[in-house]
Write a protein that holds these residues in place. Structure first.
Motif, PDB file in Angstrom:
ATOM      1  N   PHE A   1      -0.207  38.662   8.958  1.00 32.39           N
ATOM      2  CA  PHE A   1      -1.258  38.319   8.006  1.00 32.39           C
ATOM      3  C   PHE A   1      -1.979  37.049   8.454  1.00 32.39           C
ATOM      4  O   PHE A   1      -1.347  36.059   8.831  1.00 32.39           O
ATOM      5  N   SER A   2      -3.294  37.096   8.399  1.00 32.64           N
ATOM      6  CA  SER A   2      -4.115  35.949   8.771  1.00 32.64           C
ATOM      7  C   SER A   2      -4.081  34.892   7.672  1.00 32.64           C
ATOM      8  O   SER A   2      -3.631  35.149   6.542  1.00 32.64           O
ATOM      9  N   ASP A   3      -4.576  33.712   7.991  1.00 34.84           N
ATOM     10  CA  ASP A   3      -4.659  32.644   6.990  1.00 34.84           C
ATOM     11  C   ASP A   3      -5.523  33.070   5.811  1.00 34.84           C
ATOM     12  O   ASP A   3      -5.224  32.737   4.660  1.00 34.84           O
ATOM     13  N   GLU A   4      -6.591  33.803   6.096  1.00 37.73           N
ATOM     14  CA  GLU A   4      -7.463  34.265   5.019  1.00 37.73           C
ATOM     15  C   GLU A   4      -6.735  35.227   4.097  1.00 37.73           C
ATOM     16  O   GLU A   4      -6.834  35.136   2.868  1.00 37.73           O
ATOM     17  N   ALA A   5      -5.972  36.173   4.689  1.00 37.32           N
ATOM     18  CA  ALA A   5      -5.221  37.129   3.878  1.00 37.32           C
ATOM     19  C   ALA A   5      -4.164  36.411   3.041  1.00 37.32           C
ATOM     20  O   ALA A   5      -3.955  36.740   1.865  1.00 37.32           O
ATOM     21  N   LEU A   6      -3.514  35.423   3.625  1.00 40.64           N
ATOM     22  CA  LEU A   6      -2.497  34.673   2.893  1.00 40.64           C
ATOM     23  C   LEU A   6      -3.123  33.871   1.756  1.00 40.64           C
ATOM     24  O   LEU A   6      -2.530  33.744   0.678  1.00 40.64           O
ATOM     25  N   HIS A   7      -4.312  33.344   2.007  1.00 35.09           N
ATOM     26  CA  HIS A   7      -5.018  32.612   0.944  1.00 35.09           C
ATOM     27  C   HIS A   7      -5.329  33.548  -0.220  1.00 35.09           C
ATOM     28  O   HIS A   7      -5.155  33.182  -1.393  1.00 35.09           O
TER      29      HIS A   7
END
Length: 264
Positions: A229-235
């Motif tokens: 998961f990317s940082d954006e997805a985690l956000h």
């Protein structure tokens, strides 16, 4: 550029997020994104680094029409994705406010939106009990074999090496690239076996759900291929976890209010 566009461009280039800019200027995040799309087009840039360079006086590099079309297409797609996220979060808030504490109505919707926007196959909302004990309270898209395992085990303990165990100890988001590549998978840990072999999960993220500095659960999302998961997805997942906490707290308050009502 207009004065507002220049203000937004400078803030964004200096590292401010959409949310920070929107709060400072009293406009919606989607409006910030719309302005940035216009700014990128006017300055013929395609990244924050290029934007900062242009604002510092660098000359725009020559671009072909094909390159410009590609930039515009990417910006349009990003804007559409951003608007979809805002729409989903607005809908979740609407559902929470209208649910009257009905978690069976709220939680499946929250998980469903989270899976869609985070591009995950299934998700679980775990309740936390004392002594490293968890229980899967709500699930979405979960394979039946893994669901059966969770149902049969009810409230269960987790080892410190599991994703839930690490999240519990660190109180931080745990993002595992491949659940089968870790040593715990080869140790016959029951939860890791169920996650990987029964659920088919490969990439995994666990987000702590905290209310009044107290851990109340874990918001977990899973992919069945190795795609961390990317940082954006985690956000995004963190935002949905926060909404889940709000829903849980609302349900608790409403239940408490009903219990205090004296029958006539």
């Amino acid at each position: 550029m207009t004065t507002r566009e220049l203000e937004i461009a400078r803030s964004y280039a200096s590292g401010s997020s959409y949310q920070e800019i929107s709060a400072a200027l009293c406009i919606a995040p989607s409006t910030v994104r719309t302005h940035l799309a216009t700014i990128y087009r006017k300055l013929e840039v395609s990244s924050k680094v290029e934007l900062a360079n242009r604002l510092n006086g660098a000359v725009a590099p020559a671009r072909s029409q094909t390159e410009l079309n590609s930039v515009i297409s990417e910006l349009a797609l990003s804007l559409e994705e951003a608007l979809s996220r805002e729409k989903a979060l607005s809908e979740v808030l609407r559902i929470i406010s209208a649910s009257q504490g009905n978690l069976d109505l709220v939680m499946p919707s929250i998980l469903g939106y989270a899976l869609d926007l985070c591009d995950a196959e299934f998700g679980i909302l775990f309740e936390y009990h004392q002594n490293a004990q968890f229980r899967a309270r709500f699930t979405s898209g979960i394979p039946s074999a893994f669901q059966d395992w969770l149902d049969n085990h009810g409230t269960f303990g987790v080892s410190p090496q599991t994703g839930l165990g690490r999240m519990l100890n660190q109180r931080q988001v745990i993002n595992i690239i491949d659940v089968k590549s870790e040593a715990i998978y080869r140790s016959d840990d029951p939860l890791r076996f169920a996650t990987a072999d029964l659920g088919g999960a490969r990439s995994f993220a666990a987000i702590p759900m905290v209310a009044a500095d107290k851990l109340v659960g874990a918001f977990t999302i899973y992919r069945q291929t190795v795609r961390p998961f990317s940082d954006e997805a985690l956000h995004l997942a963190q935002m949905f976890a926060s909404q889940s906490v709000i829903a849980l707290e609302n349900a608790r308050l409403i239940s408490g209010s009903r219990d205090q009502v004296t029958p006539v």
